[in-house]
Design a protein around this motif. Structure first.
Motif, PDB file in Angstrom:
ATOM      1  N   VAL A   1       0.708  -1.000   0.124  1.00 15.96           N
ATOM      2  CA  VAL A   1       0.231  -0.590  -0.191  1.00 15.96           C
ATOM      3  C   VAL A   1       0.970   0.929  -0.092  1.00 15.96           C
ATOM      4  CG1 VAL A   1      -1.765   1.711   1.633  1.00 15.96           C
ATOM      5  CG2 VAL A   1      -2.365  -1.188   1.199  1.00 15.96           C
ATOM      6  N   LEU A   2       1.564   1.521   1.212  1.00 21.89           N
ATOM      7  CA  LEU A   2       2.543   2.509   1.092  1.00 21.89           C
ATOM      8  C   LEU A   2       3.511   2.797  -0.724  1.00 21.89           C
ATOM      9  CD1 LEU A   2       4.135   1.895   4.916  1.00 21.89           C
ATOM     10  CD2 LEU A   2       2.641   3.848   3.505  1.00 21.89           C
ATOM     11  N   THR A   3       3.743   1.475  -1.034  1.00 21.64           N
ATOM     12  CA  THR A   3       4.089   1.411  -2.227  1.00 21.64           C
ATOM     13  C   THR A   3       3.402   2.615  -3.443  1.00 21.64           C
ATOM     14  OG1 THR A   3       6.137   0.100  -2.018  1.00 21.64           O
ATOM     15  CG2 THR A   3       5.572   0.012  -4.585  1.00 21.64           C
ATOM     16  N   ILE A   4       2.280   1.811  -3.083  1.00 22.16           N
ATOM     17  CA  ILE A   4       1.459   2.226  -4.595  1.00 22.16           C
ATOM     18  C   ILE A   4       0.781   3.274  -4.334  1.00 22.16           C
ATOM     19  CG2 ILE A   4      -1.620   2.463  -4.803  1.00 22.16           C
ATOM     20  CD1 ILE A   4      -1.286  -0.860  -4.317  1.00 22.16           C
ATOM     21  N   GLN A   5       0.693   4.318  -2.875  1.00 24.47           N
ATOM     22  CA  GLN A   5       0.731   5.615  -2.460  1.00 24.47           C
ATOM     23  C   GLN A   5       1.356   6.446  -2.966  1.00 24.47           C
ATOM     24  OE1 GLN A   5      -1.682   5.887   1.324  1.00 24.47           O
ATOM     25  NE2 GLN A   5      -3.043   5.014   0.518  1.00 24.47           N
ATOM     26  N   LEU A   6       2.999   5.643  -2.612  1.00 21.93           N
ATOM     27  CA  LEU A   6       4.221   6.554  -3.102  1.00 21.93           C
ATOM     28  C   LEU A   6       4.329   6.632  -4.740  1.00 21.93           C
ATOM     29  CD1 LEU A   6       6.784   5.269  -0.797  1.00 21.93           C
ATOM     30  CD2 LEU A   6       6.137   7.016  -0.423  1.00 21.93           C
ATOM     31  N   LYS A   7       3.652   5.710  -5.354  1.00 16.86           N
ATOM     32  CA  LYS A   7       3.548   5.907  -6.799  1.00 16.86           C
ATOM     33  C   LYS A   7       2.732   6.839  -7.454  1.00 16.86           C
ATOM     34  CE  LYS A   7       3.244   3.095 -10.798  1.00 16.86           C
ATOM     35  NZ  LYS A   7       2.240   2.878 -11.854  1.00 16.86           N
ATOM     36  N   GLU A   8       1.103   6.378  -6.835  1.00 15.76           N
ATOM     37  CA  GLU A   8       0.508   7.809  -6.994  1.00 15.76           C
ATOM     38  C   GLU A   8       1.007   9.540  -6.728  1.00 15.76           C
ATOM     39  OE1 GLU A   8      -3.083   7.221  -4.630  1.00 15.76           O
ATOM     40  OE2 GLU A   8      -3.019   5.198  -5.856  1.00 15.76           O
TER      41      GLU A   8
END
Length: 117
Positions: A54-61
């Motif tokens: 989830v952190l990776t996804i939100q960092l990507k966004e």
């Protein structure tokens, strides 16, 4: 990203900021990156309730919205660091104001949140 089930509604500033900052951990990620916690592992330690995925996804966004930039160092094992863009730095006073409001209203907020649960 995935196809949207609900069409974008970007009629005002609140819609726009909601689109960019929607996500449970995004505001905290921005705050911690601003404080100097730049590596994914550091960010995960600061937000242990969030999964790495989830952190990776939100960092990507956040990166796609030009609020953070990701630097990948050509070493083995790979080293990744995140930093705020100039655009992302403009959010720091806003996040700080929200945090101060939360601190000033902590008792009341806790009461209404816990009453709901």
């Amino acid at each position: 990203m995935n196809d949207r089930k609900i069409p974008l509604n970007l009629n005002c500033g609140l819609d726009l900021i909601g689109e960019v900052l929607y996500g449970k951990w995004k505001i905290r990620l921005l705050w911690f990156i601003n404080e100097g916690h730049q590596r994914p592992s550091e960010l995960h330690r600061k937000i242990p309730d969030a999964s790495r995925r989830v952190l990776t996804i939100q960092l990507k966004e956040l990166e796609e919205h030009e609020l953070v930039m990701k630097k990948i160092y050509p070493v083995v094992p790979p080293k990744v660091e995140y930093s705020l863009t100039d655009f992302g730095k403009t959010l720091v006073p806003v996040i700080s104001a929200l945090g101060n409001w939360g601190d000033e209203n902590e008792k009341r907020l806790r009461s209404v949140i816990l009453k709901k649960g």
